[in-house]
Design an enzyme around this catalytic site. Structure first.
Site, PDB file in Angstrom:
ATOM      1  N   ASP A  17      74.714  42.173  28.057  1.00 23.49           N
ATOM      2  CA  ASP A  17      75.026  43.570  27.747  1.00 23.49           C
ATOM      3  C   ASP A  17      75.536  44.330  28.961  1.00 23.49           C
ATOM      4  OD1 ASP A  17      74.666  44.243  24.957  1.00 23.49           O
ATOM      5  OD2 ASP A  17      72.612  43.552  25.220  1.00 23.49           O
ATOM      6  N   HIS A  76      74.078  28.777  13.446  1.00 22.68           N
ATOM      7  CA  HIS A  76      72.972  27.865  13.139  1.00 22.68           C
ATOM      8  C   HIS A  76      73.357  26.403  13.325  1.00 22.68           C
ATOM      9  CE1 HIS A  76      70.698  30.977  10.549  1.00 22.68           C
ATOM     10  NE2 HIS A  76      70.312  30.966  11.791  1.00 22.68           N
ATOM     11  N   ARG A 102      59.901  40.590  24.321  1.00 31.69           N
ATOM     12  CA  ARG A 102      60.795  41.751  24.355  1.00 31.69           C
ATOM     13  C   ARG A 102      60.602  42.519  23.053  1.00 31.69           C
ATOM     14  NH1 ARG A 102      67.212  41.290  24.705  1.00 31.69           N
ATOM     15  NH2 ARG A 102      67.070  40.490  22.603  1.00 31.69           N
ATOM     16  N   CYS A 110      68.037  37.259  32.505  1.00 28.69           N
ATOM     17  CA  CYS A 110      67.937  36.437  31.296  1.00 28.69           C
ATOM     18  C   CYS A 110      69.242  36.412  30.494  1.00 28.69           C
ATOM     19  CB  CYS A 110      66.770  36.901  30.435  1.00 28.69           C
ATOM     20  SG  CYS A 110      66.861  38.636  29.967  1.00 28.69           S
ATOM     21  N   GLU A 149      70.349  46.612  31.489  1.00 29.20           N
ATOM     22  CA  GLU A 149      71.532  46.205  30.719  1.00 29.20           C
ATOM     23  C   GLU A 149      72.570  47.328  30.646  1.00 29.20           C
ATOM     24  OE1 GLU A 149      70.315  43.561  27.264  1.00 29.20           O
ATOM     25  OE2 GLU A 149      68.843  45.161  27.092  1.00 29.20           O
TER      26      GLU A 149
END
Ligand code: PEP
Ligand code: MG
Length: 608
Positions: A462, A196, A339, A509, A438
């Site tokens: 992935d 974060h 997604r 992506c 992936e």
């Protein structure tokens, strides 16, 4: 002020680009010894009351910070999550029990319960949950500060001159408070590019280096410090020469970003006129605004699983729909790719009772989990179907390993669309359904998917993990997990070719697209659409504008003939390094030679 000892270079992860030079303000005092006192039975109520007051104080402070944050910025959502944590009932109950049963003062009770919650999360073999343990720790520290009658971070940061904050870690609330003080950069001992704190630094557009071990021991308040977010370096007590160099590098980077920002509405185009579509990846609905600001031509990946994190129950269909609408509202008539939730693997959320698995990355994850939780998944798809009536929506399935999964989701999505329509709500006649590539098996079968899916999107984060058998969260192996591995490149190339042959749109992506070298290589393979972190879009657009397709095609052919990732890396650096030097390192384009690729590799060369 520490003793003069010549400059010292500390290394970390450059999580927000840019260079800043200023005296340090060390926030080590925020973690003081906790009062540990037993209290008499008669004082139990009083201690409980102190705790309640502290919770209210912290909530008020967070609320005040929240109201000073520009609505829609990423820090707002994080602050809201902290507000929820501060008022968490389970936490309050445990504190109350500690006070009553163990007769501990409120400070001791809060410290104990915080430590217990943190330890529990740290034991979880899951990177995302471990990151959440920092958040609980922040809220605990805030409560302790309030119990001491202490001030908020903004008061502690009582600086009037430009300064650099050095801290063990910073909460989004702390980071947001920095906007009210002249803080020009920060350095933390913990954190990663995706934590974060890093997200906040990028949102505030100030340089940051995180993960600098022992920064608090090595830097003293008043020490002059250079924070180089481009190189992931912190220079303590720099020489005049080092300062002059850093000033130049920072100035150049700022000028470059300024110039790139002005090209927001300009399309991404190679020198010989090939157009490339650059879209944004987002995790939260409110990031859509940032995407538009950076010139995204739509959302290529909305990671909707983030709707399910940091909460006790899954989001309702209505809440999901509202989030999707918010994104569509920001993005206008550009496309938004939703997604379906990718939960499991390294993205564990408490709202799903997940089985204990030895290999969660190879377990009940993403579409597998979705199809095993049909009722929840149906609600999710209904929310997407409702959104399809409000804008250009397409749905994408993560981690597909078999065509059966595509068939099953298509059937459910159509059922969801019809059920929404039957209620008299507006829905699209057709909702394009795409597949993420992936899993290596899906990459090998790309021609089959290209025949049946409405689009393909390659998830290299992935794909690298599964093709090379390297856990993407394993920092120790990150240097081996390169998307430039020829095995991975052949898979990626095969998917792009299959899409082109079968007239099926292909995008990518994964992080590979936000690395200038990676993006250009992909163009050479024939890719014309990519999705990436919003902040990377201007740089990638610029990189594209400096090359022509003929050379990229040749380069792509040569890369496919390489034997190792380092050969590919060298090839790309040799061909493009000089032209992209400013984008990769902040160094001027005119500097001949330059550092070898491995020592100054841009972020994104590895897949983590
Ligand atoms: C990927 O795997 O490349 C991807 C984009 O998905 P995520 O990073 O969310 O797993
Ligand atoms: Mg993925």
């Amino acid at each position: 002020m520490t003793l003069k000892r010549g400059s010292e270079v500390l290394l970390g992860v450059g999580s927000s680009h840019g260079v800043a030079i200023a005296p340090a303000v060390v926030l080590s005092g925020s973690r003081r010894a906790v009062r540990r006192q037993h209290v008499a039975e008669t004082a139990v109520e009083e201690e409980r009351e102190r705790f309640d007051v502290a919770v209210r104080d912290v909530q008020q402070d967070l609320q005040a910070t929240l109201s000073s944050v520009v609505p829609g910025r990423p820090e707002a959502a994080i602050l809201e999550a902290y507000l929820l944590m501060a008022g968490d009932e389970l936490f309050a109950q445990e504190v109350s029990l500690q006070i009553e049963n163990e007769r501990r003062c409120a400070d001791w009770a809060v410290a104990e319960v915080t430590a217990k919650f943190v330890a529990k999360l740290e034991r979880v073999d899951d990177a995302y949950m471990r990151e959440r343990s920092h958040d609980i720790d922040f809220v605990g520290q805030r409560l302790l500060r309030a119990l001491r009658g202490g001030s908020s971070m903004s008061d502690e940061l009582n600086v009037t001159e430009p300064s650099i904050v050095i801290a063990h870690d910073l909460s989004p609330a702390d980071t947001a408070a920095m906007t009210r003080a002249p803080i020009v950069a920060f350095v933390t001992e913990v954190g990663s590019r995706t934590s974060h704190t890093s997200i906040m630094a990028r949102a505030l557009e100030i340089p940051a280096v995180v993960g600098v071990k022992n920064a608090l021991d090595r830097i003293g308040t008043g020490d002059m410090v250079i924070v180089d977010g481009l190189r992931g370096q912190v220079i303590v007590d720099p020489s005049p020469l080092e300062i002059a160099e850093a000033e130049q590098r920072g100035g150049r980077y700022a000028a470059m970003m300024n110039k790139l920002g002005q090209g927001r509405d300009r399309p991404a185009r190679t020198q010989d006129g090939t157009l490339v579509r650059l879209q944004a990846n987002i995790e939260l609905a409110l990031e859509a605004e940032l995407a538009v600001e950076h010139g995204a031509e739509g959302i290529g990946l909305y990671r909707t699983e983030y709707l399910y994190v940091d909460r006790a129950a899954p989001p309702s269909e209505e809440e999901q729909y509202q989030s999707f609408r918010k994104v569509l509202g920001e993005i206008g008539d550009r496309p938004v790719t939703l997604r379906t939730f990718d939960i499991g693997g390294d993205k564990f959320v408490s709202t799903f009772p997940m089985p204990k698995e030895l290999n969660p990355m190879l377990g009940l994850r993403a579409v597998r989990l979705a199809l095993s939780e049909r009722a929840l998944f149906f609600e999710h798809l209904r929310a997407m179907a409702r959104a399809s009536g409000q804008g250009d929506v397409q749905v994408m399935i993560p981690m597909v390993a078999s065509l059966d999964e595509l068939h099953a989701v298509r059937e459910l999505l159509e059922e969801a669309r019809l059920s929404v329509k039957a209620e008299g709500q507006v829905v699209a006649d057709v909702i394009p359904l795409g597949v993420m590539i992936e899993v290596p098996a899906a990459a090998v079968m790309a021609d089959m998917y290209a025949r049946e899916a409405d689009f393909l999107s390659i998830g290299t984060n992935d794909l690298v993990q599964y093709a090379l058998a390297i856990d993407r969260t394993n920092q120790a192996l990150a240097h081996l997990a390169s998307p430039f591995d020829p095995g991975v490149l052949r898979l990626v190339h095969g998917v792009i070719r299959a899409g082109l042959e079968h007239d099926c749109p292909v995008s990518l992506c994964g992080e590979m697209a936000s690395d200038p070298m990676g993006a250009l290589l992909l163009l050479g393979f024939g890719l014309r659409s990519m999705s990436m972190e919003s902040v990377a879009i201007p740089e990638i657009k610029e990189a594209i504008s400096r090359v022509n397709m003929t050379e990229l095609k040749t380069l792509a052919g040569e890369a496919l003939a390489c034997r190792t990732a380092s050969e590919v890396n060298d090839l790309l650096f040799e061909a493009l390094g000089d032209r992209l030097r400013d984008l990769l390192t902040g160094e001027p384009l005119s500097t001949p030679g330059g550092p070898p690729p491995s020592s100054d590799a841009p972020p994104g060369l590895s897949s983590d």
